[in-house]
Design an enzyme around this catalytic site. Structure first.
Site, mmCIF file in Angstrom:
data_model
loop_
_atom_site.group_PDB
_atom_site.id
_atom_site.type_symbol
_atom_site.label_atom_id
_atom_site.label_comp_id
_atom_site.label_asym_id
_atom_site.label_seq_id
_atom_site.Cartn_x
_atom_site.Cartn_y
_atom_site.Cartn_z
ATOM 1 N N CYS B 104 -10.244 -0.573 -0.466
ATOM 2 C CA CYS B 104 -10.084 0.702 -1.280
ATOM 3 C C CYS B 104 -8.498 0.466 -1.737
ATOM 4 O O CYS B 104 -7.545 0.749 -0.788
ATOM 5 C CB CYS B 104 -10.320 1.969 -0.516
ATOM 6 N N CYS B 107 -6.638 4.299 -1.618
ATOM 7 C CA CYS B 107 -6.286 5.067 -0.711
ATOM 8 C C CYS B 107 -6.771 3.935 0.550
ATOM 9 O O CYS B 107 -6.322 3.182 0.834
ATOM 10 C CB CYS B 107 -6.731 6.382 -0.412
ATOM 11 N N SER B 108 -7.690 4.582 1.519
ATOM 12 C CA SER B 108 -8.197 3.876 2.579
ATOM 13 C C SER B 108 -9.704 4.111 2.630
ATOM 14 O O SER B 108 -9.927 4.252 3.960
ATOM 15 C CB SER B 108 -7.362 3.529 3.658
ATOM 16 N N CYS B 109 -10.533 4.525 1.687
ATOM 17 C CA CYS B 109 -11.861 4.850 1.857
ATOM 18 C C CYS B 109 -12.884 3.708 2.577
ATOM 19 O O CYS B 109 -12.364 2.804 2.711
ATOM 20 C CB CYS B 109 -12.420 5.170 0.168
#
Lengths: 221, 201
Positions: B104, B107-109
């Site tokens: 991601c 962000c950090s999906c």
């Protein structure tokens, strides 16, 4: 927003961080606490939605974003959402830190609540869209030149680039408007496959990247 | 757009988090017990052991594998795995010819119901920046060297689709039970930065 969060393709970033053996879910107690507070900040505490939550994380000051532990972004997000919705006064956290350190400082009073007058039309982000998808799997598409100081999920590195629709995904709430409490504006979403040479030039490693893009980010070629 | 006010540099995130929890608890807006319950759930119940069970089932049950590749959201729900950050799950099957890796960049999906919260390396700026530009170099840094004939496909989770890599079943595991197979499957293999190693004998 062309912010520090939009990292795809940045160079000179150094070596990757190698996996930590038996990494704990949270490294320190405060990380767990801000994760839980952050989870409650969405919707229940502030009336904000998942996209407003992401936009608040995106606005972490760039030096902190890159240098401080990951959960500092959640702390910044919580502070941003809580102050923007009038739950917390600006400066309230720092004043409380000082008081806990024994300083005799005045704390700002709780402000007038300013929660958004906005309701989700359903749970989560998936929605039904009556119009058929504009694009089909296998079709060539081009991303638009989207410029905004608001929230978007069209990364810089795939703007104005040509790719092929790999598959059509379910329709979803559009982050660009939902994050700002304007409208859910649900759209079809497409996994669009880009050749590495289209993104990074003829000398690039050979591979493809699939990016999930909302219909308004795309035009037919 | 509001510019973030600077904070005292000497105030650590830990100090500021404690102060924030203090204020919110005092005003009755959060209940420390509710916070503790949320934390415990992600420390104990939601994690890569869930995804590993899905992968092991797909390895032993061809019909489940077909359902997983057709609709991973429904297939995961069959084993009880669903919820936040798992509204729309897609499984990507690694083969001798194709290797998938997930990121991601914005962000950090991450597929929480199957893998829990993401590890440090997945959230790190270097991984997010580089894997969409030089994935073979990045994978080699993680210790995974792919042959020139293997096609690399990177998946950037920019919307609400969450990806699970279905790794290749290692050779020499024919006699193992589903449970024994699940124990071999690692988080890193289900994101695509590692392969699943055969069991040590």
């Amino acid at each position: 927003m062309d912010g520090v969060h939009d990292l795809g393709g940045m160079q000179n970033m150094g070596a990757v961080q190698l996996p930590e053996p038996n990494e704990p879910v949270f490294h320190e107690p405060w990380e767990a606490r801000i994760f839980a507070i952050g989870a409650l900040c969405q919707s229940r505490l502030t009336g904000a939605n998942l996209d407003a939550f992401r936009f608040a994380i995106d606005r972490t000051p760039p030096d902190e974003y890159l240098a401080l532990p990951y959960y500092n972004r959640w702390l910044r997000m919580a502070e941003t959402l809580l102050t923007e919705t009038g739950v917390l006064a600006p400066g309230a956290i720092d004043a409380r830190v000082r008081r806990r350190l024994g300083e005799r400082v005045a704390e700002p009073p709780a402000p007038e609540p300013n929660k958004p007058d906005y309701k989700a039309t359903g749970p989560g982000s998936l929605r039904q869209v009556d119009d058929p998808p504009r694009f089909a799997a296998g079709q060539r598409v081009r991303t638009v030149d989207l410029q905004t100081s608001g929230h978007t999920r069209l990364p810089r590195y795939v703007r104005r680039r040509e790719g092929v629709v790999d598959r059509v995904q379910p329709a979803m709430v559009l982050p660009d408007t939902n994050a700002h409490f304007i409208a859910e504006n649900p759209q079809h979403v497409y996994s669009v496959r880009f050749d590495s040479t289209e993104l990074w030039g003829p000398e690039a490693e050979r591979f493809t990247t699939c990016v999930d893009l909302y219909e308004s980010y795309l035009e037919a070629v | 757009m509001a510019i973030q006010t600077r904070t005292e540099e000497s105030f650590t995130p830990a100090m500021r988090t404690e102060a924030l929890e203090d204020i919110l608890t005092e005003r009755g807006l959060v209940d420390p017990k509710v916070l503790a319950g949320l934390i415990k759930n992600f420390e104990e119940n939601v994690g890569p052991m869930n995804g590993a069970r899905v992968v092991a089932r797909a390895w032993v049950d061809p019909e489940f594998r077909a359902r997983l590749l057709a609709d991973a959201t429904a297939a995961s729900a069959e084993l009880g795995y669903k919820g936040a950050q798992g509204e729309c799950i897609v499984a990507l099957e690694n083969t001798d010819r194709v290797h998938h890796v997930v990121v991601c960049t914005l962000c950090s999906c991450y597929p929480w119901p199957l893998l829990g919260l993401p590890p440090g390396w997945y959230k790190d700026p270097a991984y997010r920046a580089r894997v969409v530009r030089e994935p073979r170099t990045v994978l080699a840094e993680f210790g995974l060297t792919l042959g020139a004939g293997v096609e690399v496909r990177v998946w950037d989770s920019t919307a609400e689709v969450r990806y699970l890599v279905l790794p290749q079943r290692p050779a020499g595991t024919e006699g193992l039970t589903e449970e024994e197979l699940a124990a071999l499957v690692t988080r890193d293999a289900m994101v695509g930065i590692a392969s699943v190693a055969a069991p040590r004998r």
